[in-house]
Design a protein around this motif. Structure first.
Motif, mmCIF file in Angstrom:
data_model
loop_
_atom_site.group_PDB
_atom_site.id
_atom_site.type_symbol
_atom_site.label_atom_id
_atom_site.label_comp_id
_atom_site.label_asym_id
_atom_site.label_seq_id
_atom_site.Cartn_x
_atom_site.Cartn_y
_atom_site.Cartn_z
ATOM 1 N N THR A 4 41.187 40.739 36.942
ATOM 2 C CA THR A 4 41.912 41.276 38.092
ATOM 3 C C THR A 4 41.587 42.737 38.354
ATOM 4 O O THR A 4 42.046 43.297 39.337
ATOM 5 C CB THR A 4 43.436 41.110 37.904
ATOM 6 O OG1 THR A 4 43.818 41.729 36.690
ATOM 7 C CG2 THR A 4 43.820 39.649 37.892
ATOM 8 N N GLY A 5 40.823 43.362 37.467
ATOM 9 C CA GLY A 5 40.376 44.719 37.704
ATOM 10 C C GLY A 5 41.245 45.784 37.069
ATOM 11 O O GLY A 5 40.862 46.931 36.990
ATOM 12 N N ASP A 6 42.411 45.463 36.619
ATOM 13 C CA ASP A 6 43.296 46.443 36.003
ATOM 14 C C ASP A 6 43.394 46.228 34.490
ATOM 15 O O ASP A 6 44.398 46.549 33.870
ATOM 16 C CB ASP A 6 44.683 46.390 36.639
ATOM 17 C CG ASP A 6 45.310 45.005 36.585
ATOM 18 O OD1 ASP A 6 44.630 44.064 36.123
ATOM 19 O OD2 ASP A 6 46.471 44.855 36.998
#
Length: 189
Positions: A65-67
């Motif tokens: 999710t990129g985080d």
């Protein structure tokens, strides 16, 4: 009902045999655009659902999710029903997983490297009957379970703590009652 491909059937069958109905990892040879297209269609049909992955338990990721977090895939009640598996346990596991706040350990999932572990999802099995007993408003005492399932008391306690609490991650509560002894309950979702 839309026609199911062999690949979709394999994904759902494998998910039914894994703790927490995990659909990951996907079958060998299914990667890239083909995997994305297959999974997207299964999500659209309601057969799979994307949920937060528990990285502490080494759950296989579907996507990042990129985080610093990621998602994984689980088979839904509709997906298991599509391959002919009674979704008694599937709905309970899925609802418990959705209700769990982010960051809490996913007790419903074993390490991915452990390989698939068969979970009885068919109506009429002792595990399904045990879940039904625990979902009654009055719950079930060990004596109730022993009488109903023809088990020894230690088998009943082991199934509750091992199969249901640890492997499936179900939130089973216990309460001592003077007339019945320890009563176990699983809140129906």
């Amino acid at each position: 009902m839309p026609k199911m491909t062999d690949t979709q059937s394999i994904i759902l069958t494998r998910a039914a045999s894994r703790p927490g109905n995990l659909a990951m990892p996907l079958p060998d040879g299914l990667a890239g655009a083909a995997a994305k297209m297959t999974v997207t269609k299964m999500i659209e049909r309601g057969w799979l659902e994307e949920v937060d992955a528990n990285l502490r338990r080494d759950e296989p990721l579907w996507r990042e999710t990129g985080d610093g977090h990621g998602t994984t895939l689980i088979a839904t009640e509709a997906g298991l029903d599509a391959i002919g598996i009674d979704p008694v346990v599937a709905s309970t596991v899925s609802s418990v997983r959705k209700a769990r706040p982010a960051g809490k350990p996913a007790e419903a999932v074993a390490k991915a490297g452990d390989g698939p572990k068969l979970i009885s999802l068919h109506q009429g099995t002792k595990q399904a009957l045990l879940i039904e007993l625990l979902q009654r408003p009055e719950g079930a005492s060990i004596q109730d379970i022993v009488k109903e399932l023809e088990w020894l008391p230690h088998t009943a306690r082991g199934a509750i703590s091992g199969a249901l609490k640890k492997k499936l991650g179900l939130p089973i509560t216990s309460e001592k009652q003077p007339e019945r002894g320890t009563v176990y309950k699983l809140e129906a979702e």
